[in-house]
Write an enzyme that holds these catalytic residues in place. Structure first.
Site, PDB file in Angstrom:
ATOM      1  N   HIS A  48       0.822  -1.208   0.000  1.00 32.27           N
ATOM      2  CA  HIS A  48       0.000   0.000   0.000  1.00 32.27           C
ATOM      3  C   HIS A  48       0.859   1.262   0.000  1.00 32.27           C
ATOM      4  CE1 HIS A  48      -3.470  -2.589   1.715  1.00 32.27           C
ATOM      5  NE2 HIS A  48      -3.536  -2.509   0.407  1.00 32.27           N
ATOM      6  N   HIS A  81      -0.531  -8.813   0.549  1.00 31.41           N
ATOM      7  CA  HIS A  81      -1.601  -8.945   1.551  1.00 31.41           C
ATOM      8  C   HIS A  81      -2.302 -10.293   1.508  1.00 31.41           C
ATOM      9  CE1 HIS A  81      -0.999  -4.847  -0.010  1.00 31.41           C
ATOM     10  NE2 HIS A  81      -0.835  -4.593   1.266  1.00 31.41           N
ATOM     11  N   CYS A 103       2.956 -12.189   1.923  1.00 27.39           N
ATOM     12  CA  CYS A 103       3.977 -12.255   2.974  1.00 27.39           C
ATOM     13  C   CYS A 103       3.902 -13.616   3.661  1.00 27.39           C
ATOM     14  CB  CYS A 103       3.741 -11.147   3.998  1.00 27.39           C
ATOM     15  SG  CYS A 103       4.896 -11.274   5.385  1.00 27.39           S
ATOM     16  N   HIS A 131     -10.432  -5.001   4.515  1.00 20.33           N
ATOM     17  CA  HIS A 131      -8.990  -4.956   4.194  1.00 20.33           C
ATOM     18  C   HIS A 131      -8.634  -6.190   3.356  1.00 20.33           C
ATOM     19  CE1 HIS A 131      -4.649  -5.130   4.677  1.00 20.33           C
ATOM     20  NE2 HIS A 131      -4.699  -3.851   4.984  1.00 20.33           N
ATOM     21  N   GLU A 133      -6.134  -8.144   3.288  1.00 20.43           N
ATOM     22  CA  GLU A 133      -5.610  -9.296   4.053  1.00 20.43           C
ATOM     23  C   GLU A 133      -6.761 -10.083   4.690  1.00 20.43           C
ATOM     24  OE1 GLU A 133      -2.466  -8.483   6.929  1.00 20.43           O
ATOM     25  OE2 GLU A 133      -3.041 -10.272   8.050  1.00 20.43           O
ATOM     26  N   CYS A 202       2.428  -9.123  13.310  1.00 16.37           N
ATOM     27  CA  CYS A 202       3.769  -9.530  12.890  1.00 16.37           C
ATOM     28  C   CYS A 202       4.840  -8.718  13.623  1.00 16.37           C
ATOM     29  CB  CYS A 202       3.915  -9.384  11.383  1.00 16.37           C
ATOM     30  SG  CYS A 202       4.078  -7.681  10.849  1.00 16.37           S
ATOM     31  N   SER A 231      -2.845  -0.187   6.630  1.00 20.12           N
ATOM     32  CA  SER A 231      -3.312  -0.474   7.993  1.00 20.12           C
ATOM     33  C   SER A 231      -2.196  -0.257   9.013  1.00 20.12           C
ATOM     34  CB  SER A 231      -3.819  -1.919   8.046  1.00 20.12           C
ATOM     35  OG  SER A 231      -4.041  -2.317   9.359  1.00 20.12           O
ATOM     36  N   ASN A 232      -1.009  -0.799   8.745  1.00 22.47           N
ATOM     37  CA  ASN A 232       0.048  -0.695   9.760  1.00 22.47           C
ATOM     38  C   ASN A 232       0.483   0.755   9.966  1.00 22.47           C
ATOM     39  OD1 ASN A 232       3.069  -0.314   8.631  1.00 22.47           O
ATOM     40  ND2 ASN A 232       1.809  -1.312   7.080  1.00 22.47           N
TER      41      ASN A 232
HETATM   42  C1  2E6 Z   1       0.997  -7.347   3.690  1.00 23.86           C
HETATM   43  C2  2E6 Z   1       0.541  -7.649   4.931  1.00 23.86           C
HETATM   44  C3  2E6 Z   1       0.804  -6.769   5.914  1.00 23.86           C
HETATM   45  O1  2E6 Z   1      -2.474  -2.210   4.931  1.00 23.86           O
HETATM   46  P1  2E6 Z   1      -1.292  -3.030   5.385  1.00 23.86           P
HETATM   47  O2  2E6 Z   1      -0.562  -2.440   6.523  1.00 23.86           O
HETATM   48  O3  2E6 Z   1      -1.717  -4.456   5.650  1.00 23.86           O
HETATM   49  O4  2E6 Z   1      -0.330  -3.177   4.125  1.00 23.86           O
HETATM   50  P2  2E6 Z   1       0.933  -2.353   3.637  1.00 23.86           P
HETATM   51  O5  2E6 Z   1       1.115  -2.708   2.221  1.00 23.86           O
HETATM   52  O6  2E6 Z   1       0.850  -0.922   4.000  1.00 23.86           O
HETATM   53  O7  2E6 Z   1       2.090  -2.962   4.534  1.00 23.86           O
HETATM   54  C4  2E6 Z   1       2.724  -4.146   4.277  1.00 23.86           C
HETATM   55  C5  2E6 Z   1       1.929  -5.344   4.500  1.00 23.86           C
HETATM   56  C6  2E6 Z   1       1.688  -6.197   3.464  1.00 23.86           C
HETATM   57  N1  2E6 Z   1       1.474  -5.637   5.693  1.00 23.86           N
HETATM   58 FE1  F3S Z   2       4.557  -9.260   6.441  1.00 22.53          FE
HETATM   59 FE2  F3S Z   2       4.266  -7.868   8.611  1.00 22.53          FE
HETATM   60 FE3  F3S Z   2       5.405  -6.824   6.565  1.00 22.53          FE
HETATM   61  S1  F3S Z   2       2.868  -9.386   7.798  1.00 22.53           S
HETATM   62  S2  F3S Z   2       4.441  -7.756   4.835  1.00 22.53           S
HETATM   63  S3  F3S Z   2       6.192  -8.557   7.733  1.00 22.53           S
HETATM   64  S4  F3S Z   2       4.045  -5.753   7.928  1.00 22.53           S
END
Ligand code: 2E6
Ligand code: F3S
Length: 316
Positions: A48, A81, A103, A131, A133, A202, A231-232
């Site tokens: 994202h 995701h 991931c 979302h 995921e 995570c 989200s993060n």
């Molecule tokens: C995949 C899973 C978790 O919105 P979110 O925080 O899930 O996604 P990104 O793309 O901002 O952060 C990486 C990610 C990918 N986090």
């Molecule tokens: Fe995976 Fe966490 Fe990054 S679930 S994509 S290590 S924010």
């Protein structure tokens, strides 16, 4: 900017920015372009972040919302995701070459969901509705096998058919504190609920939140680099605010509003897991046009996580 610039301390959180899953997902798209040649299709934003997406577009990636938009015979990458099982199944049915950039920490939750449902459990899944995921994880199990719980209120209200036969799983990018509160309610209401682990947040999500907790009380303002659909990144803004410090999400230096800096002597900076370090440097440079900045990195933990690439791409 001309004239005397007032002093400003910048506290830069560490860890911040790219996690191992994001690094891997971007690498998969780049290696796929190397292997197949452009264009390579990517279903959903690979991560994202608009800057990342635009950089990959410039290298030959084409981003689409749905698999139907991928032409026959074209290679396609699934985003970090994760995707419902039906998506790779459909790609295989069409004979498409697909690469899964999910991931590994999301895939782990997928496998746990499958296993729990196979053993007869109903899953209470803590996450944010809509979302990707969450959609992907729900898509690992038959409809009705999992119930979404978003808030403490949901946890108080959820009424599963067989309260003695529950398990829980979570999205990877949740607020550590909110999740603990939701789990507190679920464990009180359903003492037998099965926990495959403490939660599925995570390492990158929890480390970035801890780092923001450490700097927020030391600064007048926190800036989080990230996208509004990340989200993060959104969770990092909340963590700073809950620690009593105003915080703003910015995608790039251009988003800065210098009215936020009124009276500030120190500013904290962090970046979500999908935001490249280059954008941190850009932000610092933009602030330095207005202030005499002194930078200090505050490291709460060192990260050394690296994920393997999918077979067949490592040596591409
Ligand atoms: C995949 C899973 C978790 O919105 P979110 O925080 O899930 O996604 P990104 O793309 O901002 O952060 C990486 C990610 C990918 N986090
Ligand atoms: Fe995976 Fe966490 Fe990054 S679930 S994509 S290590 S924010």
């Amino acid at each position: 900017m001309s004239g005397i610039r007032p002093p400003l301390d910048l506290l830069i959180a560490a860890p911040r920015g790219f996690c191992a899953g994001v690094d891997r997902a971007i690498r998969i798209v780049e290696l796929a372009i190397g292997k197949y040649g452009a264009p390579v299709y990517v279903r959903h934003e690979i991560v994202h972040n608009k800057f990342v997406v635009d950089s990959l577009k410039a290298k030959g990636a084409i981003f689409v919302d749905e698999l139907d938009q991928v032409p026959d015979g074209a290679p396609v990458v699934f985003s970090a995701h994760g995707v419902p099982k039906a998506i790779p199944a459909k790609a295989a049915e069409r004979g498409l070459d697909y690469l899964d950039a999910t991931c590994p920490l999301v895939s782990k939750v997928h496998r746990q969901a499958e296993r729990l449902v196979a053993s007869g459990k109903h899953i209470l899944f803590i996450g944010h509705a809509g979302h990707p995921e969450v959609i992907g994880t729900f898509g690992q199990v038959p409809e009705g096998a999992m119930t979404l719980v978003e808030t403490v209120e949901d946890a108080e209200a959820v009424a599963p058919a067989d309260p003695a036969n529950l398990a829980f799983l979570t999205q990877t990018t949740l607020s550590v504190d909110d999740t603990a509160a939701v789990l507190g309610v679920l464990k009180r209401r359903f003492p037998a609920i099965l926990a495959p682990g403490p939660d599925d947040i995570c390492y990158a999500t929890s480390n970035r939140q801890s780092a923001v907790k450490a700097i927020a009380p030391l600064v007048d303002l926190v800036l989080v680099i990230g996208a509004p659909n990340s989200s993060n990144s959104l969770r990092l803004v909340e963590v700073a605010e809950r620690n009593g410090t105003p915080a703003y999400l910015v995608q790039r230096g251009d988003d800065l509003d210098f009215a936020w800096f009124a009276g500030a002597r120190s500013v904290g900076i962090t970046a979500g897991a999908s935001a490249p370090e280059l954008l941190v440097r850009e932000l610092v440079d933009r602030i330095a046009e207005h202030f005499e900045v002194s930078e200090r990195e505050v490291e709460t933990v060192a990260e050394q996580v690296v994920f393997k690439l999918p077979r067949g791409l490592e040596a591409a």
